[in-house]
Design a protein around this motif. Structure first.
Motif, PDB file in Angstrom:
ATOM      1  N   GLY A 141      -8.705 -10.574   1.376  1.00 28.50           N
ATOM      2  CA  GLY A 141      -9.341 -10.474   2.681  1.00 28.50           C
ATOM      3  C   GLY A 141      -9.915 -11.770   3.195  1.00 28.50           C
ATOM      4  N   LEU A 160      -7.127  -4.031   4.606  1.00 35.67           N
ATOM      5  CA  LEU A 160      -7.915  -5.268   4.661  1.00 35.67           C
ATOM      6  C   LEU A 160      -8.824  -5.320   5.885  1.00 35.67           C
ATOM      7  CD1 LEU A 160      -5.515  -8.102   3.450  1.00 35.67           C
ATOM      8  CD2 LEU A 160      -7.651  -7.350   2.394  1.00 35.67           C
ATOM      9  N   SER A 214     -14.347 -12.468  -0.311  1.00 35.27           N
ATOM     10  CA  SER A 214     -12.940 -12.805  -0.551  1.00 35.27           C
ATOM     11  C   SER A 214     -12.816 -14.126  -1.326  1.00 35.27           C
ATOM     12  CB  SER A 214     -12.202 -12.953   0.778  1.00 35.27           C
ATOM     13  OG  SER A 214     -12.244 -11.757   1.496  1.00 35.27           O
ATOM     14  N   SER A 236      -5.709  -4.641  -1.256  1.00 38.40           N
ATOM     15  CA  SER A 236      -6.358  -3.599  -0.461  1.00 38.40           C
ATOM     16  C   SER A 236      -5.346  -2.881   0.411  1.00 38.40           C
ATOM     17  CB  SER A 236      -7.432  -4.216   0.440  1.00 38.40           C
ATOM     18  OG  SER A 236      -7.993  -3.209   1.254  1.00 38.40           O
ATOM     19  N   ASP A 266     -12.675  -6.130   5.580  1.00 41.60           N
ATOM     20  CA  ASP A 266     -13.256  -7.286   6.268  1.00 41.60           C
ATOM     21  C   ASP A 266     -14.344  -6.858   7.246  1.00 41.60           C
ATOM     22  OD1 ASP A 266     -11.679  -9.084   4.883  1.00 41.60           O
ATOM     23  OD2 ASP A 266     -10.196  -9.315   6.488  1.00 41.60           O
TER      24      ASP A 266
END
Length: 173
Positions: free
Chosen positions: A79, A164, A84, A161, A168
């Motif tokens: 991400g 994402l 991240s 993921s 995020d």
């Protein structure tokens, strides 16, 4: 030479060729491997390490989580958010998780592990995470985690993921 190379590749990958090493013939469905742990043992060991790790994560057993991670574990978190990127130690992984718990008001929870697939010392798992921020923002996402295990510790983790954008948005920058 090509025939020998092809035969070796086929034998390594288990395509029905029975290898013979020092006069010993492997049993059907088994391979003789010189200088390595047997794949069945390695796979069972890696699967157990990862299973114990994920069970400890679910239960909040930090001692087992810590013991499962190699001190120099490399952890790849996907991400474009504050968590991240690549972590290069168990300390950095614990800092990341601590930050996630703080941001989620300690609601971050591993709710399910539905698939575990093993290939040698690598274990892939389908996991589900949930969390709710005090603002009401919800994280409800599947991840595929791929772990590599050496000497009964996780040395590498790569997280994929299923959403994402959701991650995020939840974790933000």
């Amino acid at each position: 030479m090509r025939t020998i190379t092809l035969a070796l590749i086929m034998a390594i990958n288990g395509f029905g060729i029975v290898p013979i090493v020092r006069g010993k013939k492997a049993e059907p469905g088994h391979r003789i491997i010189i200088g390595q742990q047997k794949p069945e043992k390695m796979e069972k060991g890696a699967a157990k390490v990862v299973s114990d790790f994920l069970t400890a994560v679910k239960k909040g057993d930090n001692a087992t989580v810590a013991a499962s991670l190699h001190p120099n574990v490399e952890w790849n978190q996907p991400g474009n958010n504050r968590f991240s990127g690549t972590k290069k130690s168990s300390t950095e992984v614990f800092q990341m998780v601590g930050g996630m718990l703080e941001v989620s008001a300690h609601t971050l929870e591993l709710t399910d592990v539905t698939v575990t697939a093993v290939n040698g010392n690598t274990v892939a798992c389908l996991v589900h995470w949930k969390a709710v921020k005090p603002t009401g923002a919800v994280l409800d996402v599947d991840n595929i985690d791929v772990y590599s295990v050496e000497n009964d510790q996780i040395v590498n983790a790569k997280v994929y993921s299923a959403d994402l954008a959701q991650e995020d948005g939840f974790w933000q920058r």
